[in-house]
Motif scaffolding. Structure first.
Motif, short mmCIF file in Angstrom:
data_model
loop_
_atom_site.label_atom_id
_atom_site.label_comp_id
_atom_site.label_asym_id
_atom_site.label_seq_id
_atom_site.Cartn_x
_atom_site.Cartn_y
_atom_site.Cartn_z
N ALA A 71 0.83 -1.21 0.00
CA ALA A 71 0.00 0.00 0.00
C ALA A 71 0.86 1.26 0.00
CB ALA A 71 -0.93 -0.01 1.22
N GLU A 72 1.97 1.23 0.75
CA GLU A 72 2.83 2.41 0.78
C GLU A 72 3.52 2.63 -0.56
OE1 GLU A 72 3.98 3.19 5.39
OE2 GLU A 72 5.23 1.75 4.32
N ARG A 73 3.90 1.55 -1.23
CA ARG A 73 4.48 1.72 -2.56
C ARG A 73 3.47 2.29 -3.55
NH1 ARG A 73 7.08 -2.96 -0.87
NH2 ARG A 73 5.68 -4.36 -1.96
N MET A 74 2.22 1.83 -3.44
CA MET A 74 1.16 2.37 -4.30
C MET A 74 0.94 3.85 -3.99
SD MET A 74 -1.68 -0.69 -4.47
CE MET A 74 -2.78 0.29 -5.50
N GLU A 75 0.99 4.19 -2.72
CA GLU A 75 0.82 5.59 -2.32
C GLU A 75 1.93 6.45 -2.92
OE1 GLU A 75 0.10 7.81 1.89
OE2 GLU A 75 1.98 6.72 1.70
N GLU A 76 3.17 5.95 -2.83
CA GLU A 76 4.29 6.71 -3.39
C GLU A 76 4.13 6.88 -4.89
OE1 GLU A 76 7.78 8.91 -3.18
OE2 GLU A 76 6.43 8.20 -1.61
N GLU A 77 3.68 5.84 -5.59
CA GLU A 77 3.45 5.96 -7.03
C GLU A 77 2.34 6.97 -7.32
OE1 GLU A 77 5.01 4.66 -9.69
OE2 GLU A 77 6.52 3.93 -8.27
N ALA A 78 1.30 6.95 -6.49
CA ALA A 78 0.20 7.92 -6.68
C ALA A 78 0.70 9.34 -6.48
CB ALA A 78 -0.94 7.60 -5.72
N PHE A 79 1.50 9.56 -5.45
CA PHE A 79 2.08 10.89 -5.22
C PHE A 79 2.95 11.31 -6.40
CE2 PHE A 79 1.79 10.34 -0.37
CZ PHE A 79 0.62 11.07 -0.31
N ALA A 80 3.77 10.36 -6.90
CA ALA A 80 4.64 10.69 -8.03
C ALA A 80 3.82 11.07 -9.26
CB ALA A 80 5.55 9.50 -8.34
N PHE A 81 2.72 10.34 -9.49
CA PHE A 81 1.85 10.64 -10.63
C PHE A 81 1.23 12.02 -10.49
CE2 PHE A 81 -2.41 10.27 -12.68
CZ PHE A 81 -1.97 10.16 -13.98
N GLN A 91 8.67 17.79 -5.33
CA GLN A 91 7.97 17.92 -4.05
C GLN A 91 7.64 16.54 -3.48
OE1 GLN A 91 7.54 20.77 -2.63
NE2 GLN A 91 6.32 20.22 -0.88
N LEU A 92 8.19 16.22 -2.31
CA LEU A 92 7.91 14.96 -1.65
C LEU A 92 6.75 15.14 -0.68
CD1 LEU A 92 11.54 13.74 -0.84
CD2 LEU A 92 10.13 13.17 -2.81
N GLU A 93 5.95 14.07 -0.52
CA GLU A 93 4.80 14.11 0.38
C GLU A 93 4.71 12.80 1.14
OE1 GLU A 93 1.07 15.39 -1.38
OE2 GLU A 93 2.15 16.10 -3.15
N PHE A 116 15.51 18.99 7.06
CA PHE A 116 14.69 18.18 6.15
C PHE A 116 13.30 18.81 5.98
CE2 PHE A 116 11.77 14.63 5.29
CZ PHE A 116 12.36 14.07 4.17
N GLY A 117 12.74 19.31 7.09
CA GLY A 117 11.42 19.93 7.02
C GLY A 117 11.41 21.18 6.15
N ARG A 118 12.50 21.93 6.17
CA ARG A 118 12.57 23.11 5.30
C ARG A 118 12.68 22.71 3.83
NH1 ARG A 118 15.88 24.80 9.66
NH2 ARG A 118 17.79 24.19 8.57
N LEU A 119 13.39 21.61 3.57
CA LEU A 119 13.55 21.14 2.19
C LEU A 119 12.30 20.47 1.64
CD1 LEU A 119 17.14 19.60 2.52
CD2 LEU A 119 16.53 21.70 1.30
N HIS A 120 11.59 19.75 2.53
CA HIS A 120 10.43 18.95 2.11
C HIS A 120 9.26 19.20 3.06
CE1 HIS A 120 13.23 16.94 -0.57
NE2 HIS A 120 14.01 16.67 0.45
N PRO A 121 8.63 20.36 2.96
CA PRO A 121 7.61 20.75 3.95
C PRO A 121 6.35 19.90 3.96
CG PRO A 121 7.72 22.33 2.13
CD PRO A 121 8.89 21.42 1.96
#
Length: 285
Positions: A71-81, A91-93, A116-121
């Motif tokens: 599920a987490e890999r699917m989530e990461e793919e969805a975010f990337a899409f 932008q990472l989420e 890290f928080g400043r780079l990837h809020p």
């Protein structure tokens, strides 16, 4: 195993991360009955019970842990899409749960996490600090920093850095003489009595009196600063604690290696890689 819908897997992830249906419903803006219904539909689709329902909340079963990685890999793919559609691929989420000892989290990781928080809020990092070892195979944490090597086959790990230790006392303290008679010591509690620094101080000052024990290094440092006794502390913590100074008794105490590990299923999770790369760049020796 039937077909699992991504929308139901989002609910599964929210429950896994929040621990209760109510908290997960608030996070996703849905009603609790709807969440419960969708979760049951997902369990029917995959043919397994994914959570144990306990008085304290929802706990992943072994089958649930297996689904979690997918599920987490699917989530990461969805975010990337979504990022590609928005033209914002950098932008990472998402969420990351990491674990370390109390003092290491405060004095070593906090500056790294702030950067890290400043780079990837849009990445939410949860830092767990206590004495117990969180399990990567059971997915209690995504990344763990600890002083014992990782032996689990499914964990990818590396040595991060070596932490020097020193014996500390209040400023102006004179080094103890001989066998340590009359010297009061602040040290680890009995469950950590075999740690190298605790063994070293018993050998170096065998007649010293144990005045206080604690499994919390910051508590030890504060007791030392208030004159409760000499304390063996990691240098990054001891040097940053006002009012105390290293004491030379003629030999140096042993240092400790710190290791970082994460589950191999997460090796392509971009937000984990980004945090790992930053931690290595800022901390590795």
């Amino acid at each position: 195993m039937g077909k699992a819908e991504w929308s139901d897997l989002r609910i599964f992830l929210a429950v896994a991360r929040e621990g209760t249906l109510g908290a997960a419903a608030r996070k996703l803006g849905q009603t609790q009955p709807t969440m419960g219904r969708r979760l049951r539909a997902l369990e029917q689709a995959v043919g397994h019970t994914l959570f144990q329902r306990t008085a304290d909340g929802f706990v992943l079963t072994d089958e649930g842990n297996a689904v979690l990685g997918h599920a987490e890999r699917m989530e990461e793919e969805a975010f990337a899409f979504e990022r590609r559609l928005a033209g914002n691929e950098a932008q990472l989420e998402g969420a990351l749960r990491i674990s370390s000892s109390d003092w290491f989290g405060t004095y070593m990781l906090a500056p790294v996490l702030a950067e890290f928080g400043r780079l990837h809020p849009k990445v939410c990092v949860e830092l767990l600090t206590d004495a117990r070892l969180y399990s990567l195979p059971r997915r209690e944490a995504d990344m763990v920093f600890r002083i014992t090597p990782f032996r689990e086959a499914e964990v990818i790990s590396r040595r991060l850095l070596r932490i020097p230790y020193a014996l500390y006392g209040v400023k102006g303290s004179k080094p103890p003489r001989g066998d340590g008679s009359g010297v009061r010591i602040v040290t680890m509690d009995e469950s950590f009595a075999d740690m190298p620094d605790a063994r070293w101080i018993r050998r170096a000052l065998p007649k010293s009196e144990i005045a206080f024990r604690s499994n919390n290094r910051e508590v030890q440092a504060q007791l030392c600063a208030r004159g409760a006794g000499l304390a063996m502390l990691p240098r990054p913590l001891g040097d940053a604690t006002p009012g105390i100074t290293p004491i030379d008794i003629g030999e140096s105490p042993p240092g400790r290696d710190t290791f970082v590990g994460y589950h191999r299923d997460l090796r392509r999770l971009s937000r984990l890689r980004a945090l790992l790369d930053l931690a290595i760049d800022r901390l590795a020796d």
